[in-house]
Design a protein around this motif. Structure first.
Motif, PDB file in Angstrom:
ATOM      1  N   TYR A 121       0.825  -1.197   0.000  1.00 20.85           N
ATOM      2  CA  TYR A 121       0.000   0.000   0.000  1.00 20.85           C
ATOM      3  C   TYR A 121       0.866   1.257   0.000  1.00 20.85           C
ATOM      4  CZ  TYR A 121      -3.894   3.039   1.200  1.00 20.85           C
ATOM      5  OH  TYR A 121      -4.840   4.021   1.175  1.00 20.85           O
ATOM      6  N   SER A 167       0.228   3.345  -3.457  1.00 26.52           N
ATOM      7  CA  SER A 167      -0.848   4.313  -3.296  1.00 26.52           C
ATOM      8  C   SER A 167      -0.355   5.685  -2.861  1.00 26.52           C
ATOM      9  CB  SER A 167      -1.844   3.788  -2.261  1.00 26.52           C
ATOM     10  OG  SER A 167      -2.823   4.740  -1.997  1.00 26.52           O
ATOM     11  N   ASP A 168      -0.902   6.708  -3.459  1.00 23.44           N
ATOM     12  CA  ASP A 168      -0.650   8.079  -3.016  1.00 23.44           C
ATOM     13  C   ASP A 168      -1.388   8.365  -1.723  1.00 23.44           C
ATOM     14  OD1 ASP A 168       1.138   9.143  -4.838  1.00 23.44           O
ATOM     15  OD2 ASP A 168      -0.424   9.706  -6.256  1.00 23.44           O
ATOM     16  N   GLU A 169      -2.325   7.507  -1.364  1.00 20.70           N
ATOM     17  CA  GLU A 169      -3.102   7.698  -0.152  1.00 20.70           C
ATOM     18  C   GLU A 169      -2.217   7.721   1.086  1.00 20.70           C
ATOM     19  OE1 GLU A 169      -6.420   8.381   0.383  1.00 20.70           O
ATOM     20  OE2 GLU A 169      -6.342   8.708  -1.769  1.00 20.70           O
ATOM     21  N   ASN A 170      -1.102   6.978   1.057  1.00 17.16           N
ATOM     22  CA  ASN A 170      -0.223   6.946   2.228  1.00 17.16           C
ATOM     23  C   ASN A 170       0.268   8.345   2.571  1.00 17.16           C
ATOM     24  OD1 ASN A 170       1.149   5.382   4.271  1.00 17.16           O
ATOM     25  ND2 ASN A 170       3.018   5.959   3.207  1.00 17.16           N
TER      26      ASN A 170
END
Length: 113
Positions: free
Chosen positions: A59, A63-66
């Motif tokens: 993840y 993912s850029d969410e991190n």
């Protein structure tokens, strides 16, 4: 941010060289250099071995969410990591135990600084 960019960002954060990544993963140094120089992402079959070598979750790499989570004050910790062991100890401790654990951690941090 592209996957290869996140890999190199994590390498930098961990103070790890491309050579060390190559040695830990079995991926050739030239292949790792190609990711950076040719701005290309590693093939999907390499992701897990890279994650293992960097001690991060897929993840975090995929993912850029991190980044958004970190900006919001959240982190992701692998349950198999040493970091999780500390969190688990903290969670199971009494209030006094938690305060002592924080004190120990702060003393260690101060000594290392």
């Amino acid at each position: 941010m592209q996957v290869y960019e996140r890999i190199f960002e994590i390498l930098k954060q961990k103070g790890m060289s491309q050579k060390e990544l190559s040695e830990k993963t079995g991926i050739s140094q030239s292949t790792i250099s190609d990711w950076k120089n040719k701005k290309m992402n590693p093939s999907s079959d390499k992701i897990m071995v890279i994650c293992d070598a960097l001690e991060v979750s897929p993840y975090e790499i995929l993912s850029d969410e991190n980044k958004k989570r970190k900006e919001m004050g959240y982190i992701i910790i692998d349950k198999e990591s040493k970091e999780y062991t500390i969190v688990d100890i903290y969670r199971s401790a009494t209030s006094d135990g938690r305060n002592r654990l924080i004190g120990y951690a702060q003393a260690i941090k101060d000594k290392l600084s």
